[in-house]
Design an enzyme around this catalytic site. Structure first.
Site, PDB file in Angstrom:
ATOM      1  CE1 TYR A   1      28.539 -26.761  55.945  1.00  4.01           C
ATOM      2  CE2 TYR A   1      26.649 -25.868  56.665  1.00  4.01           C
ATOM      3  CZ  TYR A   1      27.082 -26.708  55.807  1.00  4.01           C
ATOM      4  OH  TYR A   1      26.328 -27.488  54.996  1.00  4.01           O
TER       5      TYR A   1
ATOM      6  CB  SER B   1      19.430 -30.085  53.491  1.00  2.00           C
ATOM      7  OG  SER B   1      20.596 -30.572  53.432  1.00  2.00           O
TER       8      SER B   1
ATOM      9  CD  GLN C   1      19.797 -31.769  49.119  1.00  4.98           C
ATOM     10  OE1 GLN C   1      19.809 -31.782  50.174  1.00  4.98           O
ATOM     11  NE2 GLN C   1      20.817 -32.693  48.599  1.00  4.98           N
TER      12      GLN C   1
ATOM     13  CE1 TYR D   1      23.998 -32.877  48.255  1.00  7.48           C
ATOM     14  CE2 TYR D   1      23.778 -32.631  50.741  1.00  7.48           C
ATOM     15  CZ  TYR D   1      24.023 -31.960  49.225  1.00  7.48           C
ATOM     16  OH  TYR D   1      24.564 -30.817  49.262  1.00  7.48           O
TER      17      TYR D   1
ATOM     18  CB  THR E   1      21.941 -32.327  45.124  1.00  7.83           C
ATOM     19  OG1 THR E   1      20.862 -31.291  45.651  1.00  7.83           O
ATOM     20  CG2 THR E   1      23.263 -31.291  45.207  1.00  7.83           C
TER      21      THR E   1
ATOM     22  NE  ARG F   1      31.801 -26.859  51.049  1.00 13.43           N
ATOM     23  CZ  ARG F   1      30.658 -27.534  50.807  1.00 13.43           C
ATOM     24  NH1 ARG F   1      30.092 -27.726  52.223  1.00 13.43           N
ATOM     25  NH2 ARG F   1      30.115 -27.910  50.102  1.00 13.43           N
TER      26      ARG F   1
ATOM     27  CE  LYS G   1      20.493 -26.619  44.972  1.00 12.89           C
ATOM     28  NZ  LYS G   1      21.777 -26.843  45.474  1.00 12.89           N
TER      29      LYS G   1
ATOM     30  CG  HIS H   1      26.464 -27.347  46.350  1.00 11.32           C
ATOM     31  ND1 HIS H   1      25.745 -28.336  46.024  1.00 11.32           N
ATOM     32  CD2 HIS H   1      26.528 -26.940  47.754  1.00 11.32           C
ATOM     33  CE1 HIS H   1      25.413 -28.860  47.075  1.00 11.32           C
ATOM     34  NE2 HIS H   1      25.936 -28.217  48.300  1.00 11.32           N
TER      35      HIS H   1
ATOM     36  NE  ARG I   1      28.223 -24.482  50.834  1.00  8.47           N
ATOM     37  CZ  ARG I   1      28.337 -24.240  52.038  1.00  8.47           C
ATOM     38  NH1 ARG I   1      28.595 -23.110  52.217  1.00  8.47           N
ATOM     39  NH2 ARG I   1      28.437 -25.004  53.092  1.00  8.47           N
TER      40      ARG I   1
HETATM   41  C1  LIG Z   1      25.507 -23.391  54.282  1.00  8.74           C
HETATM   42  C2  LIG Z   1      25.132 -23.963  52.954  1.00  8.74           C
HETATM   43  C3  LIG Z   1      24.630 -25.358  53.018  1.00  8.74           C
HETATM   44  C4  LIG Z   1      24.180 -25.987  51.858  1.00  8.74           C
HETATM   45  N1  LIG Z   1      23.619 -27.245  51.740  1.00  8.74           N
HETATM   46  C5  LIG Z   1      23.230 -27.780  50.670  1.00  8.74           C
HETATM   47  C6  LIG Z   1      22.273 -29.294  50.857  1.00  8.74           C
HETATM   48  O1  LIG Z   1      22.430 -29.849  51.860  1.00  8.74           O
HETATM   49  N2  LIG Z   1      21.987 -29.447  49.698  1.00  8.74           N
HETATM   50  C7  LIG Z   1      22.115 -28.981  48.250  1.00  8.74           C
HETATM   51  O2  LIG Z   1      21.475 -29.256  47.452  1.00  8.74           O
HETATM   52  N3  LIG Z   1      22.792 -27.491  48.413  1.00  8.74           N
HETATM   53  C8  LIG Z   1      23.091 -26.910  49.489  1.00  8.74           C
HETATM   54  N4  LIG Z   1      23.688 -25.861  49.325  1.00  8.74           N
HETATM   55  C9  LIG Z   1      23.555 -25.060  48.191  1.00  8.74           C
HETATM   56  C10 LIG Z   1      22.354 -24.267  48.026  1.00  8.74           C
HETATM   57  O3  LIG Z   1      21.230 -25.071  48.004  1.00  8.74           O
HETATM   58  C11 LIG Z   1      22.449 -23.299  46.893  1.00  8.74           C
HETATM   59  O4  LIG Z   1      22.890 -23.876  45.651  1.00  8.74           O
HETATM   60  C12 LIG Z   1      23.471 -22.038  47.104  1.00  8.74           C
HETATM   61  O5  LIG Z   1      23.374 -21.624  48.533  1.00  8.74           O
HETATM   62  C13 LIG Z   1      22.876 -21.143  46.106  1.00  8.74           C
HETATM   63  O6  LIG Z   1      24.090 -19.870  46.477  1.00  8.74           O
HETATM   64  P1  LIG Z   1      23.810 -18.612  47.318  1.00  8.74           P
HETATM   65  O7  LIG Z   1      24.067 -19.209  48.762  1.00  8.74           O
HETATM   66  O8  LIG Z   1      24.781 -17.599  46.781  1.00  8.74           O
HETATM   67  O9  LIG Z   1      22.373 -18.239  47.016  1.00  8.74           O
HETATM   68  C14 LIG Z   1      24.181 -25.225  50.537  1.00  8.74           C
HETATM   69  C15 LIG Z   1      24.731 -24.049  50.353  1.00  8.74           C
HETATM   70  C16 LIG Z   1      25.186 -23.424  51.504  1.00  8.74           C
HETATM   71  C17 LIG Z   1      25.531 -21.926  51.786  1.00  8.74           C
END
Ligand SMILES: Cc1cc2nc3c(=O)[nH]c(=O)nc-3n(C[C@H](O)[C@H](O)[C@H](O)COP(=O)(O)O)c2cc1C
Length: 381
Positions: free
Chosen positions: A25, A107, A128, A130, A156, A165, A252, A276, A279
């Site tokens: 995940y 988050s 953060q 949503y 976000t 995913r 963001k 993101h 993702r």
């Molecule tokens: C496991 C996971 C969960 C995430 N959950 C959120 C989230 O709840 N809210 C959000 O704004 N971004 C979320 N993100 C995105 C991150 O805030 C961030 O944009 C991203 O991880 C940056 O890329 P990097 O993992 O390569 O550093 C998530 C990313 C990952 C890897």
């Protein structure tokens, strides 16, 4: 942790210690993971310019992030389900960030609630948001963040609908973990993880408990998100949120210059150039390739932050060189959390700090404010 020298070491350790569904995940991206890979590849394409015989005996990595002093030019990105990488993962991460003197963003989709984290740490953190279809609930979340004295709201923008995913589908990612033979066998080989999660305050989404129907056991995270998150979210909603959130606002998930121009007009303190972490929209450009155009367009009007693909201090340096005022790190610290809890997050921050410090020195740079385009040789694609 003495044999851990880089973020990839933490990743390997997390892979051994965290059940597969939760490791994947965190680790994986959407669809064929083109954008996930591009974030890394395009960063690595940027060569740093080696300079010699510059007096770098006095170096300073401190800066300010949305007007607040920070000891390093990066923050911990909001990450859903930290508490499933390690019990109470949000509290452990917030404590590590605060000890290092950098911001932590909690988050909406965290396991520990806003109140749990506020009670466990001394300093304010970011929340953060949503945006759910139920605007009454969104307002309530904002009021809880105000009551918890959160110092910024990170809104976000890039998850109105969820990019698939594949790994999550294949692993049957559920919160709490689904009792399947495969999962049980996997968890049995990770006793440290199981104990920490069992001892943790919560086993489901702390911010949503008792507020959102049907989240006590989220059988399909993707399905649940599709029902709750608002695909109709628009700039009008940003205005509404701006009107009810009195503090600093960070937008963001901006990747396009036109969106950046709109974001700069919303009264926000900062925007985060982000996809993101690869993702969401697979096929979208890497964040480092989008960064210079956005900085050129709005960098004088709004603070530009950056995330996506940062796994080292050299990567932080590359992003700052292309105009980011600060970075957010995501997976790099999540690997630390899975590998070693609070100490693992502290280790991740320290690895990046040391790499940044040495790399600044070797590029002849003494202060964060002196980092600029002149220290990179290649252009981001
Ligand atoms: C496991 C996971 C969960 C995430 N959950 C959120 C989230 O709840 N809210 C959000 O704004 N971004 C979320 N993100 C995105 C991150 O805030 C961030 O944009 C991203 O991880 C940056 O890329 P990097 O993992 O390569 O550093 C998530 C990313 C990952 C890897």
């Amino acid at each position: 942790m003495t044999s851990i020298t880089c973020i990839d070491d933490l990743r390997q350790l997390a892979r051994r210690r965290v059940p597969r569904a939760f490791f994947d995940y965190a680790d994986r991206g959407s669809y064929s993971e083109e954008t996930l890979r591009a974030n890394r590849e395009d960063l690595l394409r940027l060569r740093l310019r080696q300079r010699v015989l510059v007096d770098v005996s006095e170096r300073d990595l401190s800066t300010s992030i949305i007007g607040e002093p920070a000891s390093l030019p990066f923050s911990l990105a909001p990450i859903g389900l930290c508490g499933m990488q390690r019990g109470d993962g949000e509290i452990l991460s917030a404590r590590a960030a605060q000890a290092a003197g950098i911001p932590f963003a909690l988050s909406t989709m965290s396991i520990c609630s806003i109140e749990d984290v506020a009670a466990a740490v001394d300093k304010p953190f970011w929340f953060q948001l949503y945006v759910m279809r139920d605007r009454g609930f969104v307002r309530a979340l904002i009021e809880r963040a105000i009551a918890a004295k959160c110092s910024a709201l990170v809104l976000t923008l890039d998850l109105q609908v969820l990019g698939q995913r594949h790994a999550d589908v294949k692993n049957g990612m559920t919160v709490p973990p689904e009792i399947r033979i495969k999962n049980v066998l996997d968890i049995m080989t990770k006793p440290g993880w199981a104990i920490s999660v069992l001892r943790g305050k919560r086993k489901n989404f702390g911010n949503l408990a008792g507020h959102v129907k049907g989240m006590e056991s989220v059988n399909s995270l993707a399905h649940w998100i599709a029902g709750q998150f608002d695909p109709a979210l628009s700039w009008k909603d940003v205005e509404w949120i701006r009107s009810i959130w009195p503090g600093k606002l960070i937008l963001k998930g901006v990747l396009d210059v036109e969106d950046a121009r709109l974001a700069a007009k919303c009264g926000a303190s900062a925007l985060v150039v982000s996809n993101h972490g690869g993702r969401q929209l697979d096929g979208a450009p890497s964040t480092i390739s989008a960064l210079p155009k956005i900085v050129d367009a709005v960098g004088s009007e709004i603070e530009v932050m950056f995330d996506g693909g940062i796994r080292s201090g050299q990567d932080v340096l590359r992003a700052l060189a292309l105009g980011a005022r600060s970075c957010m790190i995501g997976r790099a610290y999540i690997y630390g959390l899975g590998a070693g809890g609070q100490a693992g997050v502290a280790k991740a921050i320290d690895i990046i700090r040391q790499e940044l410090d040495v790399s600044m020195a070797l590029t002849g740079t003494r202060r964060v404010a002196d980092i600029g385009k002149h220290i990179v040789l290649g252009e981001a694609r």
